[in-house]
Design a protein around this motif. Structure first.
Motif, PDB file in Angstrom:
ATOM      1  N   HIS A 146      67.885  14.069  51.765  1.00 24.92           N
ATOM      2  CA  HIS A 146      68.344  12.865  51.068  1.00 24.92           C
ATOM      3  C   HIS A 146      67.193  12.226  50.299  1.00 24.92           C
ATOM      4  O   HIS A 146      67.376  11.789  49.158  1.00 24.92           O
ATOM      5  CB  HIS A 146      68.949  11.862  52.056  1.00 24.92           C
ATOM      6  N   GLN A 147      66.018  12.160  50.899  1.00 25.19           N
ATOM      7  CA  GLN A 147      64.859  11.581  50.216  1.00 25.19           C
ATOM      8  C   GLN A 147      64.485  12.412  48.996  1.00 25.19           C
ATOM      9  O   GLN A 147      64.169  11.866  47.935  1.00 25.19           O
ATOM     10  CB  GLN A 147      63.663  11.471  51.170  1.00 25.19           C
ATOM     11  N   GLN A 148      64.528  13.735  49.095  1.00 27.78           N
ATOM     12  CA  GLN A 148      64.237  14.599  47.948  1.00 27.78           C
ATOM     13  C   GLN A 148      65.259  14.390  46.831  1.00 27.78           C
ATOM     14  O   GLN A 148      64.901  14.380  45.647  1.00 27.78           O
ATOM     15  CB  GLN A 148      64.225  16.065  48.386  1.00 27.78           C
ATOM     16  N   LEU A 149      66.520  14.221  47.196  1.00 34.69           N
ATOM     17  CA  LEU A 149      67.560  13.964  46.204  1.00 34.69           C
ATOM     18  C   LEU A 149      67.308  12.630  45.503  1.00 34.69           C
ATOM     19  O   LEU A 149      67.419  12.521  44.281  1.00 34.69           O
ATOM     20  CB  LEU A 149      68.934  13.980  46.879  1.00 34.69           C
ATOM     21  N   TRP A 150      66.957  11.625  46.274  1.00 35.49           N
ATOM     22  CA  TRP A 150      66.622  10.300  45.728  1.00 35.49           C
ATOM     23  C   TRP A 150      65.444  10.424  44.772  1.00 35.49           C
ATOM     24  O   TRP A 150      65.471   9.879  43.665  1.00 35.49           O
ATOM     25  CB  TRP A 150      66.302   9.362  46.882  1.00 35.49           C
ATOM     26  N   ASP A 151      64.398  11.133  45.172  1.00 38.72           N
ATOM     27  CA  ASP A 151      63.220  11.320  44.319  1.00 38.72           C
ATOM     28  C   ASP A 151      63.571  12.054  43.034  1.00 38.72           C
ATOM     29  O   ASP A 151      63.089  11.711  41.955  1.00 38.72           O
ATOM     30  CB  ASP A 151      62.127  12.084  45.073  1.00 38.72           C
ATOM     31  N   TYR A 152      64.426  13.070  43.135  1.00 38.32           N
ATOM     32  CA  TYR A 152      64.870  13.807  41.952  1.00 38.32           C
ATOM     33  C   TYR A 152      65.567  12.862  40.976  1.00 38.32           C
ATOM     34  O   TYR A 152      65.282  12.849  39.769  1.00 38.32           O
ATOM     35  CB  TYR A 152      65.818  14.950  42.343  1.00 38.32           C
ATOM     36  N   GLU A 156      76.529  20.096  51.769  1.00 38.83           N
ATOM     37  CA  GLU A 156      76.417  19.577  50.402  1.00 38.83           C
ATOM     38  C   GLU A 156      76.151  18.077  50.496  1.00 38.83           C
ATOM     39  O   GLU A 156      76.773  17.381  51.296  1.00 38.83           O
ATOM     40  CB  GLU A 156      77.706  19.818  49.622  1.00 38.83           C
ATOM     41  N   ILE A 157      75.221  17.613  49.653  1.00 33.45           N
ATOM     42  CA  ILE A 157      74.854  16.192  49.640  1.00 33.45           C
ATOM     43  C   ILE A 157      75.077  15.654  48.235  1.00 33.45           C
ATOM     44  O   ILE A 157      74.669  16.280  47.256  1.00 33.45           O
ATOM     45  CB  ILE A 157      73.382  15.991  50.041  1.00 33.45           C
ATOM     46  N   PHE A 158      75.721  14.487  48.155  1.00 34.07           N
ATOM     47  CA  PHE A 158      75.994  13.845  46.881  1.00 34.07           C
ATOM     48  C   PHE A 158      75.538  12.387  46.940  1.00 34.07           C
ATOM     49  O   PHE A 158      75.664  11.750  47.980  1.00 34.07           O
ATOM     50  CB  PHE A 158      77.498  13.856  46.579  1.00 34.07           C
ATOM     51  N   ARG A 159      75.054  11.879  45.821  1.00 37.26           N
ATOM     52  CA  ARG A 159      74.726  10.446  45.703  1.00 37.26           C
ATOM     53  C   ARG A 159      75.286   9.967  44.376  1.00 37.26           C
ATOM     54  O   ARG A 159      75.067  10.592  43.343  1.00 37.26           O
ATOM     55  CB  ARG A 159      73.222  10.200  45.750  1.00 37.26           C
ATOM     56  N   GLY A 188      65.250   9.498  35.844  1.00 38.66           N
ATOM     57  CA  GLY A 188      65.580   8.205  35.266  1.00 38.66           C
ATOM     58  C   GLY A 188      67.011   7.767  35.518  1.00 38.66           C
ATOM     59  O   GLY A 188      67.551   6.934  34.783  1.00 38.66           O
ATOM     60  N   LEU A 189      67.624   8.295  36.567  1.00 40.25           N
ATOM     61  CA  LEU A 189      69.014   7.976  36.876  1.00 40.25           C
ATOM     62  C   LEU A 189      69.103   6.741  37.763  1.00 40.25           C
ATOM     63  O   LEU A 189      68.283   6.550  38.655  1.00 40.25           O
ATOM     64  CB  LEU A 189      69.686   9.157  37.574  1.00 40.25           C
ATOM     65  N   GLU A 190      70.128   5.946  37.534  1.00 45.95           N
ATOM     66  CA  GLU A 190      70.391   4.789  38.384  1.00 45.95           C
ATOM     67  C   GLU A 190      71.314   5.246  39.506  1.00 45.95           C
ATOM     68  O   GLU A 190      72.485   5.537  39.283  1.00 45.95           O
ATOM     69  CB  GLU A 190      71.049   3.678  37.578  1.00 45.95           C
ATOM     70  N   VAL A 191      70.763   5.343  40.701  1.00 48.91           N
ATOM     71  CA  VAL A 191      71.549   5.819  41.830  1.00 48.91           C
ATOM     72  C   VAL A 191      72.095   4.645  42.618  1.00 48.91           C
ATOM     73  O   VAL A 191      71.551   3.540  42.573  1.00 48.91           O
ATOM     74  CB  VAL A 191      70.734   6.739  42.764  1.00 48.91           C
ATOM     75  N   ARG A 213      65.405   9.584  40.687  1.00 49.73           N
ATOM     76  CA  ARG A 213      64.452   8.636  40.082  1.00 49.73           C
ATOM     77  C   ARG A 213      63.616   9.322  39.022  1.00 49.73           C
ATOM     78  O   ARG A 213      63.353   8.759  37.973  1.00 49.73           O
ATOM     79  CB  ARG A 213      63.561   8.031  41.159  1.00 49.73           C
ATOM     80  N   GLY A 214      63.182  10.560  39.309  1.00 45.20           N
ATOM     81  CA  GLY A 214      62.387  11.315  38.345  1.00 45.20           C
ATOM     82  C   GLY A 214      63.142  11.618  37.063  1.00 45.20           C
ATOM     83  O   GLY A 214      62.540  11.762  35.993  1.00 45.20           O
TER      84      GLY A 214
END
Length: 152
Positions: free
Chosen positions: A109-115, A146-149, A120-123, A117-118
């Motif tokens: 989840h943290q890697q997905l969040w970092d991706y 599968e993980i989705f945000r 420039g997406l507003e999650v 942000r990298g």
């Protein structure tokens, strides 16, 4: 691990709301009872699930609030009856597949969040997981989730 921004078709789902302490034991119990309730409801109403079991999370605080459920046809979602409710998943998301034990999902989840942000997406919320494998049949290190945000 590869992540992508994706657009999904609208997906209706049936669920039961759950709240749990963020311990593996408490979450496992809450998730398991939720899945049993939703799949039991589907069975008695003749509803065919269209996905593996899902959890939809609305915050990542302790206690954690989530929906334990399954994707169903839109026409079946209207059959929801207390305590089973219906919802619709977001259509814009970043996504990836976690392979390994549920205990290490937080790292993915943290890697997905970092991706995101990298890129420039507003999650935002919710975050949802689709449990592709049965932990009773697949070794812990081979479990796929599968993980989705949601992104705006």
């Amino acid at each position: 691990m590869a992540f992508d921004r994706i657009t999904l078709p609208p997906q209706s789902y049936l669920y039961v709301p759950r709240e749990s302490a963020m311990t593996p034991e408490a979450m496992s119990e809450a998730i398991g009872s939720g899945f049993a309730e939703v799949f039991g409801f589907c069975g008695t109403r003749g509803i065919t699930p269209l996905s593996a079991p899902i959890c939809v999370y609305f915050d990542m605080t302790d206690p954690i609030r989530f929906h334990a459920g399954v994707v169903v046809a839109e026409g079946d979602a209207v059959k929801a009856a207390d305590p089973v409710q219906a919802g619709v998943l977001p259509t814009e998301a970043v996504a990836g597949v976690h392979v390994g034990p549920y205990s290490s999902l937080g790292q993915t989840h943290q890697q997905l969040w970092d991706y995101a942000r990298g890129e420039g997406l507003e999650v935002g919320m919710p975050v949802w997981e689709v449990y592709l494998d049965d932990p009773g049949e697949v070794a812990e290190e081979a479990l796929r989730t599968e993980i989705f945000r949601a992104v705006g």
